[in-house]
Design a protein around this motif. Structure first.
Motif, short mmCIF file in Angstrom:
data_model
loop_
_atom_site.label_atom_id
_atom_site.label_comp_id
_atom_site.label_asym_id
_atom_site.label_seq_id
_atom_site.Cartn_x
_atom_site.Cartn_y
_atom_site.Cartn_z
N PHE A 1 1.88 20.65 -5.57
CA PHE A 1 3.11 19.93 -5.27
C PHE A 1 3.71 19.35 -6.55
O PHE A 1 4.92 19.47 -6.80
N ILE A 2 2.88 18.70 -7.35
CA ILE A 2 3.38 18.06 -8.57
C ILE A 2 3.88 19.10 -9.56
O ILE A 2 4.94 18.94 -10.18
N TYR A 3 3.15 20.18 -9.72
CA TYR A 3 3.54 21.26 -10.62
C TYR A 3 4.92 21.80 -10.26
O TYR A 3 5.74 22.12 -11.14
N MET A 4 5.22 21.88 -8.95
CA MET A 4 6.50 22.41 -8.50
C MET A 4 7.56 21.33 -8.30
O MET A 4 8.69 21.62 -7.90
N GLY A 5 7.21 20.06 -8.56
CA GLY A 5 8.20 19.00 -8.46
C GLY A 5 8.56 18.62 -7.04
O GLY A 5 9.69 18.17 -6.78
N VAL A 6 7.61 18.75 -6.11
CA VAL A 6 7.85 18.45 -4.69
C VAL A 6 6.96 17.28 -4.27
O VAL A 6 5.76 17.28 -4.55
N PHE A 7 7.55 16.29 -3.58
CA PHE A 7 6.77 15.18 -3.06
C PHE A 7 6.12 15.58 -1.73
O PHE A 7 6.82 16.04 -0.82
N PRO A 8 4.80 15.40 -1.58
CA PRO A 8 4.19 15.67 -0.28
C PRO A 8 4.39 14.50 0.68
O PRO A 8 4.55 13.36 0.25
N MET A 9 4.40 14.79 1.95
CA MET A 9 4.52 13.76 2.98
C MET A 9 3.34 12.80 2.90
O MET A 9 2.19 13.20 2.67
N ALA A 10 3.62 11.51 3.08
CA ALA A 10 2.58 10.48 3.01
C ALA A 10 1.92 10.26 4.36
O ALA A 10 2.53 10.49 5.41
N PRO A 11 0.67 9.79 4.35
CA PRO A 11 0.04 9.38 5.62
C PRO A 11 0.68 8.07 6.08
O PRO A 11 0.57 7.03 5.42
N PHE A 12 1.37 8.12 7.23
CA PHE A 12 2.15 6.96 7.67
C PHE A 12 1.93 6.76 9.17
O PHE A 12 1.83 7.73 9.93
N VAL B 1 -6.55 9.80 -1.35
CA VAL B 1 -5.88 10.82 -2.17
C VAL B 1 -4.50 10.34 -2.60
O VAL B 1 -4.11 10.45 -3.77
N TYR B 2 -3.74 9.77 -1.67
CA TYR B 2 -2.37 9.37 -2.00
C TYR B 2 -2.33 8.12 -2.88
O TYR B 2 -1.44 7.98 -3.72
N LEU B 3 -3.29 7.22 -2.70
CA LEU B 3 -3.36 6.08 -3.61
C LEU B 3 -3.76 6.53 -5.01
O LEU B 3 -3.25 6.02 -6.01
N ASP B 4 -4.64 7.51 -5.10
CA ASP B 4 -5.05 8.04 -6.41
C ASP B 4 -3.87 8.69 -7.12
O ASP B 4 -3.70 8.54 -8.34
N TYR B 5 -3.06 9.46 -6.39
CA TYR B 5 -1.99 10.24 -7.02
C TYR B 5 -0.64 9.53 -7.01
O TYR B 5 0.33 10.04 -7.59
N GLY B 6 -0.56 8.35 -6.38
CA GLY B 6 0.71 7.64 -6.33
C GLY B 6 1.37 7.45 -7.69
O GLY B 6 2.58 7.69 -7.84
N PRO B 7 0.64 7.02 -8.72
CA PRO B 7 1.28 6.85 -10.04
C PRO B 7 1.83 8.16 -10.61
O PRO B 7 2.83 8.15 -11.34
N LEU B 8 1.20 9.28 -10.29
CA LEU B 8 1.71 10.58 -10.76
C LEU B 8 2.98 10.96 -10.00
O LEU B 8 3.93 11.47 -10.59
N PHE B 9 2.99 10.70 -8.68
CA PHE B 9 4.20 10.96 -7.91
C PHE B 9 5.38 10.17 -8.47
O PHE B 9 6.51 10.68 -8.53
N LYS C 1 0.84 -1.20 0.00
CA LYS C 1 0.00 0.00 0.00
C LYS C 1 0.87 1.25 0.00
O LYS C 1 0.62 2.19 -0.76
N MET C 2 1.91 1.26 0.83
CA MET C 2 2.77 2.43 0.89
C MET C 2 3.54 2.62 -0.42
O MET C 2 3.77 3.75 -0.86
N LYS C 3 3.94 1.55 -1.05
CA LYS C 3 4.63 1.68 -2.33
C LYS C 3 3.71 2.27 -3.39
O LYS C 3 4.15 3.04 -4.26
N LYS C 4 2.42 1.93 -3.33
CA LYS C 4 1.47 2.51 -4.28
C LYS C 4 1.28 4.01 -4.05
O LYS C 4 0.85 4.72 -4.95
N MET C 5 1.61 4.48 -2.84
CA MET C 5 1.56 5.91 -2.54
C MET C 5 2.88 6.60 -2.89
O MET C 5 3.09 7.76 -2.55
N ALA C 6 3.79 5.86 -3.53
CA ALA C 6 5.12 6.37 -3.89
C ALA C 6 5.98 6.64 -2.66
O ALA C 6 6.93 7.41 -2.70
N PHE C 7 5.66 5.96 -1.53
CA PHE C 7 6.42 6.15 -0.31
C PHE C 7 7.81 5.54 -0.44
O PHE C 7 7.97 4.44 -0.96
N ARG C 8 8.83 6.28 0.06
CA ARG C 8 10.19 5.79 -0.04
C ARG C 8 11.02 5.98 1.23
O ARG C 8 11.91 5.19 1.49
#
Length: 755
Positions: free
Chosen positions: A619-630, A646-654, A332-339
């Motif tokens: 955030f995406i327009y400015m090239g910044v990753f937002p903090m994930a719900p963790f 929201v983060y699962l929806d936008y994960g592929p864009l991140f 789930k966290m990987k789908k949110m682009a969490f690293r």
């Protein structure tokens, strides 16, 4: 030369002398010959040793540009032409302090480079030490066609009308209170009309009557790189004044007027005693686009913008600041682009003692108290426990940044020094007060006697002559002092050795770098009629010493940079900003991290409302990753139905922002049909084009003009929030441009051109 000419010239010389000015017109040299040329621009200079005209090669557009240097409260009494060649002009000026009547030398050198006119200033005063603002003035004639731009936090300036008070700051940090003003965002990539304004470089400067304790980057009237640009779209011409980040930079601000005059003022530099003080800047011609001017700076000062360790891009993604070691849904966290998790464990026994001098069997109680079934307790930990956590995260495909701090020390520090309660059997490091006063007392940062006493409702309190106290009653310290530098070097070495599976560190609390230490002398700073030590200088000094420890071990260094200044990032690989729910902080770190991974804070899922799409898209327009719900996030967003969706929806864009590097060719991308905001990044595997804040239409046309991308047969897809798979987009090449027909969903699309 005829006799009458000689007489006339002598008369002119006498007249000029009566005004206290000797001009090189007395030299047998035609002022019209004083020109320098660089690609696209010619500058003319007058007899006073000032810039007097700019001629743009494109269209042979002439502008009555004016520029000069001055020291506040001083007057130029004599000007000599020291040197003239095809690529260099040197003026030697005698300047008089209007108060002391002391005279000193100001040398201004103008040199043509391949793509700029380099402007260098040297000041030498043999008198007593003193300080005054050192100013650079440039006046660009304004018309209705002229626009103004800078790498600012907010083009609207400071919306709060003088800063945000500490109660608002405290509420914002913990995710409470009315955040509408702080959350407000304006597009920083759009130029504005030339305005009357005052802009601070990095942060408002520290002053005795306005110390700005607990400074957080919520103000919009901040520029992140010392530069200002003018341009005219009609003629596609522009001009920027760029101060060199390689200089010794203390406090700087820039004042602008709607008539086109800008004045950079440098504060607290020490003059006198024969020491030569120098500054450099460039006048840069470019096209009418922010990419052209900012791109020049990034290319010229590349080592300030690129990560030292390119492995930093591996951990690019959404992140956390969690003290939790509980199990979580890895997929789930990987789908949110969490690293990455900046480990908010506070495992250290107290601030500064991040890796105690112990063997592997020694345990200690952690810094911060936590609630255990209603009882206050402290977690027990050790170096092996911290290492095991880092390894577990690494094995799961994630990364850990260890907590680090170079400006604060201890917990529950008492002043004056309390009587020691330590026994002979207790190691010195166990007690923060004992360790501080035995080893580091000379590094304590004291409030100067001149400072206005401040009591910030229990948040910060300080009395003149007492130490600055901070969170958990730690104490502010100066990392420029040798004792504390040696301590930090040891801490860095033990952190690398003791937590080998940590990916590096994130350094917290850079707000203290605004301050001056009135107990030290850095050799360059002067404040309150005395030598002082700037913590800007201390920061640069300690980073010179600790960065090789981490970089040589293939680790990365991130920072939580309250103060937004480019030269402070010379040895930094990425940014993890604590305040990026604020529109101004978001813009600021985006400019500074345009070639580095940047990650920004979200305090609570309430900050996604009322429109999560608009919040995430900036955030995406400015090239910044937002903090994930963790799980376990400390004063930051935790899992919830809203946040998770929201983060699962936008994960592929991140994911399409990994390895992001802003592209700077002028006019390289645009929306040529429909309405939307657009940017262009070089990313892993190709290029990404965020198309955000689209209008109500179902599609827009994106036009790309970058060399190498204007061709048939490219694989171009778009990612959309809520869609698991991207859509293939239709493209065409027309008149040397790549046209991408881009459907819109939820106001956006993330285009990926695969290479």
């Amino acid at each position: 030369m005829g006799k009458s000419d000689a007489v006339l010239r002598a008369i002119c010389k006498c007249v000029l002398m009566t005004f206290g000015i000797l001009l090189f017109s007395c030299v047998d040299k035609d002022p019209q010959e004083l020109t320098l040329h660089t690609s696209g621009l010619t500058l003319e200079f007058n007899a006073e040793g000032e810039i007097s005209k700019a001629i743009f090669e494109k269209g042979q557009v002439e502008k009555a540009l004016a520029g000069h240097s001055l020291l506040k409260g001083c007057v130029v009494t004599d000007v000599q032409l020291e040197k003239k060649s095809d690529d260099e002009i040197v003026f030697l000026k005698t300047v008089e302090n209007s108060t002391s009547k002391q005279k000193f030398q100001l040398t201004e050198t103008f040199r043509a480079t391949e793509n700029s006119i380099r402007w260098e200033v040297q000041i030498k005063d043999d008198g007593e030490n003193w300080s005054t603002p050192i100013q650079t003035v440039l006046n660009y004639p304004v018309s209705e066609n002229v626009k103004f731009w800078a790498p600012w936090a907010d083009p609207r300036g400071d919306l709060s009308g003088g800063g945000t008070d500490n109660k608002e700051i405290a509420n914002a940090i913990i995710g409470e209170g009315d955040l509408d003003d702080l959350m407000s965002w304006a597009d920083p990539l759009e130029p504005i009309d030339v305005v009357d304004g005052l802009w601070h470089y990095g942060a408002p400067r520290y002053e005795y009557q306005n110390p700005g304790l607990l400074y957080c980057p919520f103000q919009g009237d901040v520029i992140t790189i010392p530069m200002v640009s003018f341009w005219e779209e009609k003629d596609d011409i522009g001009l920027s004044l760029v101060l060199s980040p390689e200089d010794t930079l203390l406090d700087i601000d820039v004042r602008t007027t709607k008539e086109g005059e800008l004045t950079f003022s440098r504060y607290n530099h020490r003059l006198g005693k024969g020491k030569e003080l120098g500054f450099a800047m460039d006048i840069v011609p470019h096209q009418a686009d922010w990419r052209s001017s900012l791109g020049w700076v990034v290319n010229r000062y590349e080592n300030y913008f690129q990560p030292v360790n390119p492995l930093a891009d591996q951990i690019a993604g959404t992140g956390a600041y969690s003290n939790s070691d509980v199990s979580f849904d890895v997929e789930k966290m990987k789908k949110m682009a969490f690293r990455v998790n900046w480990r908010a464990s506070f495992d250290f026994p107290y601030m500064g003692m991040f890796a105690p001098p112990v063997d592997e069997t020694t345990e200690w109680s952690s810094f911060v108290r936590f609630s255990n079934r209603g009882k206050v307790a402290r977690k027990t930990t050790s170096m092996p426990i911290m290492q095991n956590y880092a390894k577990k995260m690494k094995d799961a495909g994630f990364y850990v940044l260890s907590y680090f701090n170079v400006t604060e020390f201890g917990t529950q520090i008492e002043y004056p020094r309390p009587e020691s309660k330590r026994t002979k059997e207790t190691p010195l490091w166990r007690d923060a007060n004992d360790y501080l006063y035995e080893n580091l007392a000379d590094a304590i940062l004291f409030s100067p006697e001149q400072q206005k006493a401040v009591l910030d409702k229990g948040i910060y309190s300080v009395k003149p002559g007492n130490p600055f106290f901070t969170w958990e009653k730690a104490i502010a310290v100066d990392p420029g002092v040798e004792s504390y530098q040696n301590f930090l070097v040891e801490q860095a070495e033990r952190t690398v050795e003791g937590i080998p599976d940590s990916f590096g560190i994130c350094i917290d609390r850079m707000d203290w770098t605004r301050f001056y230490n009135h107990s030290t002398d850095d050799g360059v700073s002067w404040m309150g009629e005395q030598p002082v030590g700037s913590l800007f200088m201390s920061w640069m000094d300690i980073m010179e010493k600790i960065h090789p420890i981490f970089h040589d071990a293939d680790k990365v260094i991130y920072v939580n940079n309250h103060v937004k200044r480019i030269e402070q990032l010379k040895y930094v690989d990425g940014i993890f900003d604590e305040f990026t729910y604020s529109g101004s902080a978001l813009n600021a770190i985006a400019f500074l991290g345009n070639q580095k991974p940047t990650l920004g804070w979200m305090s609570t899922d309430k900050q996604l409302l009322p429109d999560p799409d608009q919040v995430i898209q900036k955030f995406i327009y400015m090239g910044v990753f937002p903090m994930a719900p963790f799980p376990g996030n400390d004063h930051s967003m935790r899992p919830s139905d809203l946040a998770d969706k929201v983060y699962l929806d936008y994960g592929p864009l991140f994911d399409q922002m990994r390895g992001k590097k802003w592209v700077f060719e002028p006019h390289v991308v645009a929306i040529t049909r429909g309405e939307a905001k657009v940017n262009l990044f070089k990313t892993n595997g190709g290029y990404s084009i965020p198309v955000m804040y689209a209008g109500t239409g179902e599609a827009v046309e994106v036009t790309v003009r970058k060399e190498g991308l204007v061709k048939e047969g490219l694989k171009v897809v778009a990612y959309y929030p809520g869609d698991e798979q991207p859509r293939v987009l239709g493209t065409s090449v027309k008149a040397g441009e790549l046209k991408i027909e881009t459907p819109i969903k939820r106001g956006c699309a993330m285009i990926k051109i695969e290479i």
